[in-house]
Design a protein around this motif. Structure first.
Motif, PDB file in Angstrom:
ATOM      1  N   GLU A 101       0.799  -1.227   0.000  1.00 40.38           N
ATOM      2  CA  GLU A 101       0.000   0.000   0.000  1.00 40.38           C
ATOM      3  C   GLU A 101       0.835   1.281   0.000  1.00 40.38           C
ATOM      4  N   GLY A 102       1.935   1.316   0.757  1.00 41.70           N
ATOM      5  CA  GLY A 102       2.605   2.589   0.996  1.00 41.70           C
ATOM      6  C   GLY A 102       4.012   2.705   0.443  1.00 41.70           C
ATOM      7  N   TYR A 103       4.514   3.943   0.474  1.00 40.69           N
ATOM      8  CA  TYR A 103       5.864   4.236  -0.007  1.00 40.69           C
ATOM      9  C   TYR A 103       6.926   3.457   0.768  1.00 40.69           C
ATOM     10  N   PHE A 104       6.874   3.582   2.094  1.00 37.50           N
ATOM     11  CA  PHE A 104       7.895   2.918   2.899  1.00 37.50           C
ATOM     12  C   PHE A 104       7.795   1.395   2.811  1.00 37.50           C
ATOM     13  N   ASP A 105       6.570   0.877   2.599  1.00 34.54           N
ATOM     14  CA  ASP A 105       6.434  -0.569   2.414  1.00 34.54           C
ATOM     15  C   ASP A 105       7.276  -1.022   1.225  1.00 34.54           C
ATOM     16  N   LEU A 106       7.108  -0.345   0.114  1.00 34.74           N
ATOM     17  CA  LEU A 106       7.855  -0.721  -1.082  1.00 34.74           C
ATOM     18  C   LEU A 106       9.351  -0.484  -0.910  1.00 34.74           C
ATOM     19  N   ILE A 107       9.709   0.686  -0.405  1.00 33.14           N
ATOM     20  CA  ILE A 107      11.121   1.052  -0.306  1.00 33.14           C
ATOM     21  C   ILE A 107      11.881   0.107   0.623  1.00 33.14           C
ATOM     22  N   THR A 108      11.269  -0.250   1.743  1.00 36.41           N
ATOM     23  CA  THR A 108      11.943  -1.156   2.688  1.00 36.41           C
ATOM     24  C   THR A 108      12.099  -2.549   2.090  1.00 36.41           C
ATOM     25  N   LEU A 109      11.043  -3.052   1.438  1.00 32.89           N
ATOM     26  CA  LEU A 109      11.163  -4.352   0.778  1.00 32.89           C
ATOM     27  C   LEU A 109      12.266  -4.317  -0.271  1.00 32.89           C
ATOM     28  N   TYR A 110      12.296  -3.270  -1.059  1.00 30.88           N
ATOM     29  CA  TYR A 110      13.302  -3.129  -2.109  1.00 30.88           C
ATOM     30  C   TYR A 110      14.713  -3.122  -1.507  1.00 30.88           C
ATOM     31  N   LEU A 167      -1.518 -12.095   1.415  1.00 33.99           N
ATOM     32  CA  LEU A 167      -0.746 -12.173   2.655  1.00 33.99           C
ATOM     33  C   LEU A 167      -1.217 -11.069   3.591  1.00 33.99           C
ATOM     34  N   VAL A 168      -1.900 -11.469   4.658  1.00 33.67           N
ATOM     35  CA  VAL A 168      -2.301 -10.519   5.693  1.00 33.67           C
ATOM     36  C   VAL A 168      -1.327 -10.680   6.853  1.00 33.67           C
ATOM     37  N   LEU A 169      -0.613  -9.614   7.162  1.00 38.61           N
ATOM     38  CA  LEU A 169       0.446  -9.672   8.167  1.00 38.61           C
ATOM     39  C   LEU A 169      -0.130  -9.702   9.582  1.00 38.61           C
ATOM     40  N   PRO A 170       0.677 -10.100  10.574  1.00 38.62           N
ATOM     41  CA  PRO A 170       0.204 -10.153  11.968  1.00 38.62           C
ATOM     42  C   PRO A 170      -0.265  -8.792  12.458  1.00 38.62           C
ATOM     43  N   ASP A 171      -1.080  -8.810  13.490  1.00 39.51           N
ATOM     44  CA  ASP A 171      -1.609  -7.572  14.070  1.00 39.51           C
ATOM     45  C   ASP A 171      -0.493  -6.586  14.373  1.00 39.51           C
ATOM     46  N   GLY A 172      -0.765  -5.324  14.007  1.00 40.64           N
ATOM     47  CA  GLY A 172       0.184  -4.259  14.311  1.00 40.64           C
ATOM     48  C   GLY A 172       1.352  -4.190  13.348  1.00 40.64           C
ATOM     49  N   GLN A 173       1.377  -5.017  12.324  1.00 42.74           N
ATOM     50  CA  GLN A 173       2.502  -5.058  11.400  1.00 42.74           C
ATOM     51  C   GLN A 173       2.071  -4.566  10.018  1.00 42.74           C
ATOM     52  N   ASP A 174       2.996  -3.907   9.334  1.00 44.14           N
ATOM     53  CA  ASP A 174       2.846  -3.616   7.920  1.00 44.14           C
ATOM     54  C   ASP A 174       4.108  -4.151   7.240  1.00 44.14           C
ATOM     55  N   PRO A 175       4.173  -4.195   5.914  1.00 45.32           N
ATOM     56  CA  PRO A 175       5.363  -4.763   5.262  1.00 45.32           C
ATOM     57  C   PRO A 175       6.660  -4.108   5.698  1.00 45.32           C
ATOM     58  N   ASP A 176       6.625  -2.788   5.885  1.00 42.89           N
ATOM     59  CA  ASP A 176       7.818  -2.050   6.314  1.00 42.89           C
ATOM     60  C   ASP A 176       8.310  -2.543   7.670  1.00 42.89           C
ATOM     61  N   SER A 177       7.450  -2.520   8.673  1.00 45.29           N
ATOM     62  CA  SER A 177       7.865  -2.913  10.031  1.00 45.29           C
ATOM     63  C   SER A 177       8.176  -4.403  10.104  1.00 45.29           C
ATOM     64  N   PHE A 178       7.417  -5.228   9.377  1.00 44.58           N
ATOM     65  CA  PHE A 178       7.633  -6.670   9.427  1.00 44.58           C
ATOM     66  C   PHE A 178       9.018  -7.029   8.905  1.00 44.58           C
ATOM     67  N   GLU A 233      11.827  -5.776  11.260  1.00 45.65           N
ATOM     68  CA  GLU A 233      11.938  -6.513  12.522  1.00 45.65           C
ATOM     69  C   GLU A 233      12.285  -7.988  12.314  1.00 45.65           C
ATOM     70  N   SER A 234      11.721  -8.603  11.278  1.00 47.02           N
ATOM     71  CA  SER A 234      11.878 -10.054  11.113  1.00 47.02           C
ATOM     72  C   SER A 234      12.801 -10.442   9.970  1.00 47.02           C
ATOM     73  N   GLY A 235      13.070  -9.525   9.048  1.00 48.95           N
ATOM     74  CA  GLY A 235      13.974  -9.818   7.946  1.00 48.95           C
ATOM     75  C   GLY A 235      13.285 -10.334   6.702  1.00 48.95           C
ATOM     76  N   ALA A 236      14.017 -10.269   5.589  1.00 46.25           N
ATOM     77  CA  ALA A 236      13.476 -10.705   4.303  1.00 46.25           C
ATOM     78  C   ALA A 236      13.139 -12.194   4.265  1.00 46.25           C
ATOM     79  N   PRO A 237      13.997 -13.083   4.854  1.00 39.30           N
ATOM     80  CA  PRO A 237      13.657 -14.514   4.811  1.00 39.30           C
ATOM     81  C   PRO A 237      12.305 -14.818   5.458  1.00 39.30           C
TER      82      PRO A 237
END
Length: 614
Positions: free
Chosen positions: A288-297, A358-369, A372-376
């Motif tokens: 959904e968001g800018y930081f989601d994409l940028i962090t994944l990238y 993919l619905v992430l755990p409560d309180g998480q978005d792709p950026d924070s996930f 905190e947990s890493g790409a793997p």
């Protein structure tokens, strides 16, 4: 010379005098130069994922929904044809259909791509105004991006913004890759900067960068005290901006308004940079968001694009379909994220695109996930993500529960979705899954779903030569089928042109359109071949271009001289009126028991057949 008049539809290949228009003028030699330089596979593969199959390339058609690729591109003939919906033509036809544009625009688009200079076109005052406005908007956006970038790097102005980015783990390399900037806190920083550069306030306002104040006697900057994310189209042109506030002000995120060059329904943030990774992997993650994409990238998950908070649209799906075979919708676990996932799921299912949710755990978005947990961990979660149908089933059960009334509502809500699944095996498996989830007899669900199912779209089941544009009820005519095969033979196996010309069978065609097309193929041969693109260019009738493409591409069955001669002989037999009369007399004599007449007529037919072969 080519003068294109919108709506003009000449009959077949006739050349009629058209009104002269400098705005639409492109010399014939320039059109030919552009067409000869273009690589249709290279151009179409920008928006359709193609795979080589034999001599041709196959992909999912961008003009209709299908699951089995029927969209065929021929690099040898430089044409395309979809055996599902019947669309076809050359590189210009494709660009006109895909971009909903005119012929001159398609020629100029290809010319720009291959560095071919075309004569400057004379524009009407209104055309000049619109073109100038779009160009000026792109230029002012480029200037604004440079200003924001410089502000972020300024050791006084940008220190707070840079510190914020550092706290979120964003590196200098990522900042450069996405041209991230900063809009200083203040009312007129960008406006004054552009004014000093001589940029008119009107164009800056049209670009959405400044806003007129309530007194209408001045302007203020739209973006203030915000991290700035430039938004690019697929041509790497800056079309808009997004801003994330630093601090507690609202709104947290602010985007450019829609303008003449920015339409959020047609843009996926980051795709201009990430599409090579999407194409390589065949998978695209939708966030959904800018930081989601940028962090994944930044963490190596480059095959990602962002919707920027807007609902997914059919235009978005066309982009996704062009660069990946599968999509993974990644959403937050909050209610808004769930609703977005459900909306997107239905759209993907309707479009026939393979997708997971993919619905992430409560309180998480792709950026924070990922931070905190890493790409793997993210990639492992993606592998476990349910398919769209399973996700929708579980979401319906979660919403209505498993009471008797709840189960009834679940089944009723899912009926339309099941009706769109045309694969009987997949539908059966999903019905079984639903039966197990809600503990209702599978046969009862199947019976209800069967009653609710709608007829499957038969467009993908059309015969190879069931082209649009050929009028009349000819499906039952054997002669018509053979006439199509003969024209296809001329286009695909031009070595037979002398034989067909000698036989004179084209003159016997019952279908006037196929007859005209066959004559044109013979008249326009070059040596031992036929220039398909040139043949198409001589017709301004789109339906005829589709027919040419369909007959020229064929099904890669191959031709042999022996088979072609048999085809000619077969048509000669059924198109010979004398032979038909003899056959009718033979049948009548047989019915009357007149064996002497039958024998005489058979001898006559055999003698005529021998004469035709010599």
């Amino acid at each position: 010379m080519v003068f294109i008049q919108p709506g003009y539809r000449p009959f077949f290949f006739t050349r009629k005098r058209r009104p002269f228009s400098l705005a639409n003028y492109i010399p014939d030699e320039k059109v030919s130069q552009v067409r000869n330089r273009a690589d249709i596979v290279d151009i179409i593969s920008e928006v359709v994922r193609l795979k080589k199959t034999g001599k041709n390339y196959l992909g999912l058609c961008p003009f209709h929904t299908e699951k089995t690729p029927s969209f065929t591109v021929s690099p040898d003939k430089q044409i395309f044809h979809c055996f599902g919906c019947g669309e076809g033509g050359d590189v210009f036809s494709f660009l006109m259909k895909y971009g909903n544009g005119a012929f001159p625009d398609a020629v100029r688009q290809v010319a720009r791509r291959y560095g071919i200079d075309l004569p400057a076109r004379a524009l009407t005052p209104e055309q000049k105004k619109r073109l100038s406005q779009r160009e000026e908007m792109a230029k002012v956006n480029q200037r604004a991006m440079a200003f924001y970038s410089h502000s972020l790097k300024n050791k006084t102005i940008g220190v707070k913004a840079l510190s914020y980015l550092r706290d979120r783990g964003i590196t200098d390399e990522t900042i450069e890759a996405f041209d991230i900037g900063f809009a200083p806190d203040g009312w007129r920083h960008l406006g004054d900067h552009l004014k000093k550069a001589g940029v008119a306030a009107g164009i800056v306002q049209s670009a959405g960068l400044i806003v007129q104040n309530k007194r209408q006697n001045g302007y203020y900057d739209r973006f203030r005290n915000r991290i700035i994310f430039p938004i690019f189209d697929l041509g790497d042109r800056v079309v808009g901006f997004g801003g994330r506030v630093i601090g507690a002000d609202e709104p947290k995120y602010l985007n450019s308004p829609e303008t003449a060059i920015y339409n959020k329904r047609r843009i996926l943030y980051g795709l201009n940079r990430t599409r090579p990774a999407c194409r390589r992997s065949g998978v695209i993650h939708i966030v959904e968001g800018y930081f989601d994409l940028i962090t994944l990238y930044q963490h190596g998950i480059e095959n990602t694009a962002a919707t920027l908070g807007t609902a997914l649209t059919e235009d978005h799906l066309r982009l996704i379909k062009a660069y990946a075979e599968r999509a993974v919708l990644v959403f937050d676990a909050d209610q808004a994220g769930m609703k977005a996932a459900l909306r997107g799921s239905g759209l993907f299912l309707k479009a026939g695109i393979d997708a997971r949710v993919l619905v992430l755990p409560d309180g998480q978005d792709p950026d924070s996930f990922v931070r905190e947990s890493g790409a793997p961990a993210f990639e492992a979660a993606v592998k476990k993500a349910p398919g769209i149908v399973e996700f929708i089933i579980d979401a319906a059960i979660h919403r209505y529960g498993k009471s008797v009334e709840g189960k009834v509502r679940v089944i009723s809500e899912l009926e339309p979705m099941f009706a769109t699944i045309d694969d009987p095996v997949a539908r059966s498996l999903y019905i079984r899954l639903l039966s197990e989830r809600i503990e209702v007899d599978e046969r009862a669900i199947r019976e209800k779903m069967t009653r609710a199912s709608v007829p499957v779209d038969r467009r993908d089941r059309r015969e190879p030569f069931a082209e649009p544009g050929l009028k009349g009820d000819r499906g039952v005519s054997r002669a018509f089928k053979l006439e199509k095969l003969i024209v296809a033979m001329l286009l695909q196996y031009p070595e037979m042109i002398p034989d067909v010309e000698k036989s004179g069978i084209i003159d016997r065609f019952s279908d006037l359109e196929l007859q005209a097309l066959g004559r044109s193929v013979i008249e326009n041969r070059h040596g031992s071949g036929v220039d398909i693109s040139d043949l198409m260019e001589k017709s301004d009738k789109p339906e005829l271009k589709k027919t040419i493409a369909a007959l020229a591409i064929g099904r890669d069955d191959g031709w042999s001289r022996k088979g072609c001669l048999q085809l000619i002989e077969q048509y000669q037999k059924i198109s010979d009126p004398d032979r038909r009369q003899i056959i009718a007399k033979i049948k009548a004599a047989e019915a009357a028991g007149d064996h002497e007449t039958v024998a005489r007529l058979l001898q006559l037919q055999q003698a005529r057949g021998q004469r035709q072969k010599t």
